[in-house]
Design an enzyme around this catalytic site. Structure first.
Site, short mmCIF file in Angstrom:
data_model
loop_
_atom_site.label_atom_id
_atom_site.label_comp_id
_atom_site.label_asym_id
_atom_site.label_seq_id
_atom_site.Cartn_x
_atom_site.Cartn_y
_atom_site.Cartn_z
N ASP A 160 -5.11 -12.70 4.02
CA ASP A 160 -6.27 -12.11 4.69
C ASP A 160 -7.57 -12.32 3.92
O ASP A 160 -8.61 -11.78 4.29
CB ASP A 160 -6.05 -10.63 4.98
CG ASP A 160 -5.35 -9.87 3.87
OD1 ASP A 160 -5.14 -10.47 2.80
OD2 ASP A 160 -5.00 -8.70 4.08
N HIS A 175 -6.79 -7.07 -0.01
CA HIS A 175 -6.82 -5.64 -0.30
C HIS A 175 -6.12 -5.35 -1.63
O HIS A 175 -5.12 -5.99 -1.96
CB HIS A 175 -6.13 -4.84 0.81
CG HIS A 175 -6.73 -5.04 2.17
ND1 HIS A 175 -6.29 -6.02 3.03
CD2 HIS A 175 -7.73 -4.39 2.80
CE1 HIS A 175 -7.00 -5.96 4.16
NE2 HIS A 175 -7.88 -4.99 4.03
N HIS A 177 0.81 -1.23 0.00
CA HIS A 177 0.00 0.00 0.00
C HIS A 177 0.84 1.28 0.00
O HIS A 177 0.31 2.36 -0.29
CB HIS A 177 -0.93 0.03 1.21
CG HIS A 177 -1.99 -1.02 1.20
ND1 HIS A 177 -2.85 -1.20 0.14
CD2 HIS A 177 -2.33 -1.95 2.13
CE1 HIS A 177 -3.67 -2.20 0.42
NE2 HIS A 177 -3.38 -2.67 1.61
#
Length: 397
Positions: free
Chosen positions: A259, A172, A134
């Site tokens: 995740d 994500h 990120h």
């Protein structure tokens, strides 16, 4: 598909620690490395365990703005430092002593894995402590200070590699890596993630396809919340192999955030450890099919510290070192005892969730009214024409 493999690890990597109560706790990686060792995956004849490389700051500055690096250095010595514009001192990225050095060491660990494959000392390499996807050029974000992936891909490009395929299976969106190579057709970024409509960072839609000089080289599959093993694997098969075949990467670089598991507390997909294991096997096979076997893997997200991360990433290491772990394998009692002693919780007792994933391949037809199929079709329609591929060669069921 066995060959020389490198695992990068040093206990000092645990210094990347945002403090008590933060989801990205170093113990999750430590437990994974301990379980992999207890399973006999680490100390094998074909495996080298190496420490992180030193990172030249000039390389760091090819990815990150000098003002951001200076801000991280300041945060490293000032526990009260807050710079929201640079993403520092927030709840996601609280500052801590030695932050710059710890984040740079993560970059050095991924670089060590990268160099092992680039220099052909190893066919595959893994750094579980990496995967900070990120981080942006000028700001920390989403638990990520420096972008170790972008730093290592930049190293490859600077050393003459012409085509790097990056596949991100974290729940994500891999926004920071996408941003780093947004307008560079030498890097194909593919991210399969929960839709940004329901999950941080709120990006990663099919319409994000790359800059003006790299149209079709950013690929995003935004999955509906609740997607489980079979649909996730269907989406993967519906996009990834065709694009890799067209792109013909010299090296495959993957981010293996786990995740996406149903037990993860921060997201809403429903994969099992068994589905994730199948993902690792697929990526391993694709590396051999399209990238001459050259595969660099890093960790990423994963916040079920005991039940998911250690088992998932031990399966990953098993693939990397050419010794896949049978799902029926019992979790070693030594590791179970360690978990009980350190965390006072019950450890899982077997390396499976008891699921047998299967996949209905895209080539057998699709249903545009199905949310999963619609998501895959949006991605294919957005990027396939840029590669001369047919987005919709089938006619339904």
């Amino acid at each position: 598909m066995t060959g020389p493999a490198t695992i990068v690890w040093d206990d000092a990597l645990a210094a990347y620690d945002f403090g008590r109560g933060h989801p990205l706790a170093p113990i999750r990686v430590q437990l994974a490395m301990m379980l992999a060792a207890d399973l006999g995956l680490v100390h094998r004849e074909n495996v080298s365990v190496v420490s992180p490389d030193e990172i030249d700051e000039d390389l760091l500055l090819k990815v990150h703005e000098a003002a951001f690096v200076d801000a991280v250095k300041q945060a490293s010595v000032d526990p009260d430092y807050v710079n929201v514009a640079r993403g520092l001192g927030t709840s996601d990225v609280p500052v801590f002593s030695g932050m710059h050095e710890a984040a740079r060491a993560v970059c050095g660990a991924t670089l060590a894995a990268t160099r092992a494959v680039f220099e052909r000392r190893s066919l595959h390499a893994v750094n579980l402590a990496g995967g900070l996807h990120h981080s942006m050029p000028g700001a920390a974000s989403g638990f990520c200070v420096y972008n170790d992936i972008a730093v290592s891909i930049r190293y490859l490009l600077d050393h003459g590699v012409e085509r790097v395929a990056y596949i991100d299976v974290d729940v994500h969106h891999g926004d920071g890596v996408q941003a780093a190579f947004w307008n560079d057709p030498r890097v194909l970024t593919i991210s399969l993630h929960e839709s940004g409509r329901s999950l941080f960072p709120g990006t990663g839609f099919a319409s994000e396809i790359g800059g003006p000089d790299a149209q079709g080289f950013a690929v995003n599959v935004a999955l509906p919340p609740g997607t489980g093993d079979n649909d996730w694997l269907r989406a993967f098969h519906g996009v990834v192999p065709q694009l890799l075949e067209d792109f013909a990467p010299e090296i495959l670089f993957t981010q293996q955030g786990c995740d996406s598991h149903s037990l993860d507390p921060l997201a809403h997909l429903e994969l099992s450890v068994d589905g994730q294991r199948e993902t690792y096997a697929l990526l391993h096979a694709l590396a051999h099919q399209f990238a001459d076997g050259r595969w660099i893997a890093v960790g990423g997200g994963g916040y079920s510290w005991v039940d998911v991360v250690p088992r998932a990433w031990s399966h990953l290491i098993g693939e990397v070192v050419g010794a896949p772990v049978d799902p029926a394998t019992a979790v070693p009692q030594t590791w179970q005892d360690l978990v009980g002693a350190r965390l006072a919780v019950q450890a899982p007792i077997v390396m499976t969730d008891g699921v047998m994933p299967s996949v209905r391949l895209w080539e057998r037809g699709y249903d545009p009214a199905n949310p999963l199929d619609a998501a895959v079709l949006r991605t294919r329609e957005a990027v396939y024409p840029w590669h001369g591929l047919a987005a919709d060669p089938y006619h339904g069921f």
